[in-house]
Motif scaffolding. Structure first.
Motif, mmCIF file in Angstrom:
data_model
loop_
_atom_site.group_PDB
_atom_site.id
_atom_site.type_symbol
_atom_site.label_atom_id
_atom_site.label_comp_id
_atom_site.label_asym_id
_atom_site.label_seq_id
_atom_site.Cartn_x
_atom_site.Cartn_y
_atom_site.Cartn_z
ATOM 1 N N ALA A 113 27.396 17.941 57.866
ATOM 2 C CA ALA A 113 28.278 17.019 58.368
ATOM 3 C C ALA A 113 27.972 16.699 59.529
ATOM 4 C CB ALA A 113 29.481 17.724 58.303
ATOM 5 N N ASP A 114 27.278 17.520 60.486
ATOM 6 C CA ASP A 114 26.967 16.911 61.863
ATOM 7 C C ASP A 114 26.019 16.096 61.711
ATOM 8 O OD1 ASP A 114 28.466 18.718 63.156
ATOM 9 O OD2 ASP A 114 27.002 20.037 63.571
ATOM 10 N N GLY A 117 27.938 12.829 60.181
ATOM 11 C CA GLY A 117 29.150 12.355 61.240
ATOM 12 C C GLY A 117 28.478 11.574 62.528
ATOM 13 N N SER A 122 34.531 8.994 65.795
ATOM 14 C CA SER A 122 35.547 9.751 65.268
ATOM 15 C C SER A 122 36.619 8.744 64.910
ATOM 16 C CB SER A 122 36.091 10.763 66.518
ATOM 17 O OG SER A 122 35.112 11.602 66.913
ATOM 18 N N LEU A 125 36.204 7.529 61.365
ATOM 19 C CA LEU A 125 36.210 8.491 60.376
ATOM 20 C C LEU A 125 37.903 8.823 60.467
ATOM 21 C CD1 LEU A 125 33.177 10.942 61.119
ATOM 22 C CD2 LEU A 125 33.671 9.098 59.123
#
Length: 147
Positions: A113-114, A117, A122, A125
């Motif tokens: 996920a890191d 992402g 942010s 998302l």
């Protein structure tokens, strides 16, 4: 026209769901699990849910979750315990071994996920998640009304 845009969104969401399930299966495989089993293990962590409650929370059929839970119990990853709220609907509990397997999966998932992402802000998302939550809310309301 909005219908066309929504249809394109729905198709993209379904394709994304398929990719996420495949990725989940890859992440869970070293722990001897699948995405579906991983979801049940994660739900069992709280220890206060029955199979039916887990199924509702995951949006899955109770019978399918029951089959998964029974396999996980046979493997010693979950156990059933009495439910003070319901005589027949046992609560699903994670065992020590189940917690260890879940931990392995979650460590792998965090790194995955890191990495993904990092390709988004942010805010991007959060906006995508908000749209998905609105769509799910509308669909749930439609299902509840029999639509």
């Amino acid at each position: 026209m909005e219908g066309d845009a929504f249809s394109a969104f729905a198709i993209a969401a379904l394709r994304l769901a398929g990719h996420l399930t495949a990725a989940g299966d890859r992440l869970a495989k070293p722990a001897g699990q699948t995405s579906a089993r991983w979801q049940v293990l994660a739900a069992a962590r709280s220890g206060d849910m029955s199979v039916a409650q887990i199924a509702r929370a995951l949006g899955l059929a109770r019978q399918g979750v029951q089959r998964l839970a029974d396999v996980l119990e046979n493997e010693g990853l979950i156990t059933y315990t009495d439910n003070p709220q319901h005589q027949r609907a046992k609560l699903v509990l994670l065992t020590t071994e189940g917690a260890a397997r879940l931990g392995m999966i979650e460590v792998a998932q965090a790194g995955w996920a890191d990495g993904l992402g990092a390709a988004f802000t942010s805010a991007e998302l959060d906006a995508a998640r908000a749209v998905m939550a609105r769509v799910m809310g509308l669909l749930e309301a439609d299902e509840a009304s029999g639509g």
